[in-house]
Design a protein around this motif. Structure first.
Motif, mmCIF file in Angstrom:
data_model
loop_
_atom_site.group_PDB
_atom_site.id
_atom_site.type_symbol
_atom_site.label_atom_id
_atom_site.label_comp_id
_atom_site.label_asym_id
_atom_site.label_seq_id
_atom_site.Cartn_x
_atom_site.Cartn_y
_atom_site.Cartn_z
ATOM 1 N N ASP B 7 4.553 -2.412 5.439
ATOM 2 C CA ASP B 7 4.950 -2.043 4.375
ATOM 3 C C ASP B 7 6.584 -2.984 4.262
ATOM 4 O O ASP B 7 7.038 -3.293 5.071
ATOM 5 N N MET B 9 9.451 -3.660 2.027
ATOM 6 C CA MET B 9 10.614 -3.337 0.469
ATOM 7 C C MET B 9 11.870 -4.567 -0.143
ATOM 8 O O MET B 9 11.966 -4.878 1.358
ATOM 9 N N LYS B 41 5.801 -2.989 -1.417
ATOM 10 C CA LYS B 41 4.119 -2.707 -1.796
ATOM 11 C C LYS B 41 4.232 -2.326 0.092
ATOM 12 O O LYS B 41 4.517 -2.400 0.716
ATOM 13 N N ARG B 42 2.733 -1.794 -0.119
ATOM 14 C CA ARG B 42 2.140 -1.725 1.317
ATOM 15 C C ARG B 42 0.969 -2.476 0.889
ATOM 16 O O ARG B 42 0.223 -2.726 0.449
ATOM 17 N N PHE B 43 0.966 -3.556 2.651
ATOM 18 C CA PHE B 43 -0.778 -3.634 2.409
ATOM 19 C C PHE B 43 -1.232 -3.050 3.959
ATOM 20 O O PHE B 43 -0.061 -2.947 4.876
ATOM 21 N N LEU B 45 -4.279 -4.257 6.742
ATOM 22 C CA LEU B 45 -4.977 -5.164 7.044
ATOM 23 C C LEU B 45 -6.132 -4.577 8.415
ATOM 24 O O LEU B 45 -5.562 -3.587 8.923
ATOM 25 N N ILE B 59 1.318 -10.151 13.938
ATOM 26 C CA ILE B 59 0.581 -9.676 12.651
ATOM 27 C C ILE B 59 2.745 -9.428 12.065
ATOM 28 O O ILE B 59 2.574 -10.189 10.533
ATOM 29 N N GLU B 61 4.107 -12.086 12.723
ATOM 30 C CA GLU B 61 4.698 -13.377 11.784
ATOM 31 C C GLU B 61 4.176 -13.229 10.780
ATOM 32 O O GLU B 61 4.352 -14.428 9.952
ATOM 33 N N LEU B 62 2.846 -13.334 10.618
ATOM 34 C CA LEU B 62 1.778 -13.576 9.349
ATOM 35 C C LEU B 62 2.429 -12.515 8.272
ATOM 36 O O LEU B 62 2.929 -13.133 6.658
ATOM 37 N N THR B 65 5.770 -15.024 7.200
ATOM 38 C CA THR B 65 5.855 -15.971 6.774
ATOM 39 C C THR B 65 5.047 -15.772 5.147
ATOM 40 O O THR B 65 5.032 -16.622 4.727
ATOM 41 N N PHE B 66 4.252 -14.859 5.531
ATOM 42 C CA PHE B 66 3.345 -15.170 4.188
ATOM 43 C C PHE B 66 3.492 -13.940 3.483
ATOM 44 O O PHE B 66 3.760 -13.506 2.118
ATOM 45 N N LEU B 67 4.058 -12.350 3.555
ATOM 46 C CA LEU B 67 3.506 -10.995 3.072
ATOM 47 C C LEU B 67 5.069 -10.934 2.314
ATOM 48 O O LEU B 67 5.234 -10.872 1.536
ATOM 49 N N ASP B 74 12.983 -6.622 3.266
ATOM 50 C CA ASP B 74 12.464 -6.589 5.198
ATOM 51 C C ASP B 74 10.844 -5.803 5.149
ATOM 52 O O ASP B 74 10.485 -5.111 4.114
ATOM 53 N N PHE B 75 10.187 -5.705 6.147
ATOM 54 C CA PHE B 75 9.020 -5.430 6.177
ATOM 55 C C PHE B 75 8.834 -4.292 7.496
ATOM 56 O O PHE B 75 9.763 -4.701 8.726
ATOM 57 N N VAL B 76 8.225 -3.565 7.490
ATOM 58 C CA VAL B 76 7.920 -2.674 8.828
ATOM 59 C C VAL B 76 6.471 -2.741 9.293
ATOM 60 O O VAL B 76 5.854 -2.564 8.063
#
Lengths: 93, 93
Positions: B7, B9, B41-43, B45, B59, B61-62, B65-67, B74-76
């Motif tokens: 996730d 945000m 956004k919600r990815f 995988l 994941i 790190e991915l 660096t990328f998402l 921020d991401f979770v």
């Protein structure tokens, strides 16, 4: 004040070019072993007052009529504890 | 095959015009009592093989660096049981 999360994703049978673009880029960037990526939207709603069955029903209606296009998208409504969410966000920093 | 959700945000201190547009539209559409909306956004995988600590570290790190753009977002990272996810999606239909 409670937080309600609405996750909106394309239905499995709908092509997701955004997700595909991410998935195809991963090996080039050195990330192997991810077989599929789908990208969707996440809405965080701050709800005044208690999140009871009536409030959730209203949010479900809101998501169905306004946040998601139910012809091509599925959505999930989840209640999040404010405290937990903040902790998770802290962890991601 | 396991599903890992990322996730992404906008950070709380970053203005979210998309979320604001949704929030301002809600009273017009007859939905009261939502004091704030943030859109992110919600990815999803699909990971080949087991989701162990090493896979989660990759994941993470991915995502970093990328998402997500960690300057403003921020991401979770969360592991989801395939079974549970399908049930939740069924419930939303």
């Amino acid at each position: 004040m409670a937080r309600v999360v609405v996750d909106v994703m394309l239905k499995p049978e709908i092509l997701d070019p955004q997700g595909q673009a991410v998935q195809r880029a991963l090996p080039r960037l050195g990330f192997q072993g991810i077989s599929d990526v789908r990208q969707g939207k996440r809405f965080e709603l701050e709800v005044d007052g208690p999140v009871d069955a009536a409030a959730l029903a209203r949010i479900h209606e809101l998501a169905e009529t306004f946040l998601a296009n139910t012809v091509i998208e599925d959505f999930v409504v989840k209640v999040e504890e404010g405290q937990e969410t903040r902790k998770a966000e802290e962890a991601a920093k």
